[in-house]
Write a protein that holds these residues in place. Structure first.
Motif, mmCIF file in Angstrom:
data_model
loop_
_atom_site.group_PDB
_atom_site.id
_atom_site.type_symbol
_atom_site.label_atom_id
_atom_site.label_comp_id
_atom_site.label_asym_id
_atom_site.label_seq_id
_atom_site.Cartn_x
_atom_site.Cartn_y
_atom_site.Cartn_z
ATOM 1 N N ALA A 103 -20.606 6.690 36.801
ATOM 2 C CA ALA A 103 -20.547 8.604 37.120
ATOM 3 C C ALA A 103 -20.800 8.924 38.673
ATOM 4 O O ALA A 103 -19.788 9.454 38.818
ATOM 5 N N ARG A 162 -17.480 10.314 40.877
ATOM 6 C CA ARG A 162 -17.851 12.200 41.256
ATOM 7 C C ARG A 162 -17.553 11.629 42.943
ATOM 8 O O ARG A 162 -16.722 12.229 42.806
ATOM 9 N N ALA A 220 -16.396 9.736 30.030
ATOM 10 C CA ALA A 220 -17.368 10.678 29.556
ATOM 11 C C ALA A 220 -17.292 10.940 31.326
ATOM 12 O O ALA A 220 -16.897 12.096 31.590
ATOM 13 N N ALA A 221 -17.343 10.106 32.084
ATOM 14 C CA ALA A 221 -17.972 10.335 33.587
ATOM 15 C C ALA A 221 -16.250 11.133 34.520
ATOM 16 O O ALA A 221 -16.888 11.271 35.209
ATOM 17 N N GLN A 222 -15.466 10.193 34.226
ATOM 18 C CA GLN A 222 -14.270 10.498 34.767
ATOM 19 C C GLN A 222 -13.509 11.771 33.854
ATOM 20 O O GLN A 222 -13.266 13.015 35.094
ATOM 21 N N GLU A 223 -14.304 12.769 33.202
ATOM 22 C CA GLU A 223 -13.441 14.064 32.663
ATOM 23 C C GLU A 223 -15.025 15.199 33.646
ATOM 24 O O GLU A 223 -14.402 16.336 33.876
ATOM 25 N N VAL A 224 -15.674 14.978 33.245
ATOM 26 C CA VAL A 224 -16.715 15.460 33.994
ATOM 27 C C VAL A 224 -16.976 15.451 35.759
ATOM 28 O O VAL A 224 -16.850 16.851 36.026
ATOM 29 N N SER A 225 -16.807 14.827 36.225
ATOM 30 C CA SER A 225 -16.532 14.770 37.767
ATOM 31 C C SER A 225 -15.255 14.957 37.759
ATOM 32 O O SER A 225 -15.090 16.146 39.535
ATOM 33 N N HIS A 254 -13.019 17.911 36.123
ATOM 34 C CA HIS A 254 -14.337 19.125 36.827
ATOM 35 C C HIS A 254 -14.475 19.539 37.307
ATOM 36 O O HIS A 254 -14.340 20.792 37.794
ATOM 37 N N GLU A 255 -15.371 18.715 37.959
ATOM 38 C CA GLU A 255 -16.869 18.928 38.847
ATOM 39 C C GLU A 255 -15.686 19.377 39.920
ATOM 40 O O GLU A 255 -15.504 20.146 40.909
ATOM 41 N N LEU A 293 -11.522 23.428 35.645
ATOM 42 C CA LEU A 293 -11.462 23.128 33.926
ATOM 43 C C LEU A 293 -9.484 23.047 33.951
ATOM 44 O O LEU A 293 -9.972 22.505 32.478
#
Length: 118
Positions: free
Chosen positions: A4, A8, A44-49, A51-52, A56
């Motif tokens: 993550a 990030r 999961a880490a790729q998607e969250v990072s 979007h951050e 969106l």
């Protein structure tokens, strides 16, 4: 945690450089390198990072990631390329190669539509 942090920091640096989104190629390799559990963590880490860093709207174009686990793990960032390259340097491109490429794109679009089109 390390995965993550990697995404990030990497995506934040890209955003600061003016990048608006990314093309993530060769995603099928991740499953081979880290296995199914590691693939889920990376996705999961790729998607969250993403979007951050980029917002969106789907900021990631997934490429060469059409294994079943990768497709099912795309989450909300479900923008994927349905084809492989078909015109390579020093490779003759003929009508049969182009027709095969169009057929692959069509078949993959129909298959992926079952996952991503609601």
């Amino acid at each position: 945690a390390e995965t993550a942090r990697y995404y990030r920091e990497f995506y934040s640096a890209l955003k600061e450089a003016g990048v608006k989104g990314i093309k993530c190629d060769g995603q099928f390799l991740l499953e081979q390198l880290v296995g199914a559990r590691g693939l889920s963590e990376h996705a999961a880490a790729q998607e969250v990072s993403a979007h951050e860093a980029f917002g969106l709207d789907p900021p990631v174009l997934h490429c060469m990631g059409m294994t079943l686990r990768r497709v099912q793990g795309c989450g909300a960032a479900a923008v994927t390329r349905v084809s492989d390259d078909h015109a390579y340097p020093s490779t003759e491109e003929d009508a049969v190669a182009v027709a095969r490429h169009i057929w692959h794109c069509s078949a993959n679009s129909l298959w992926l539509g079952e996952y991503f089109c609601l």
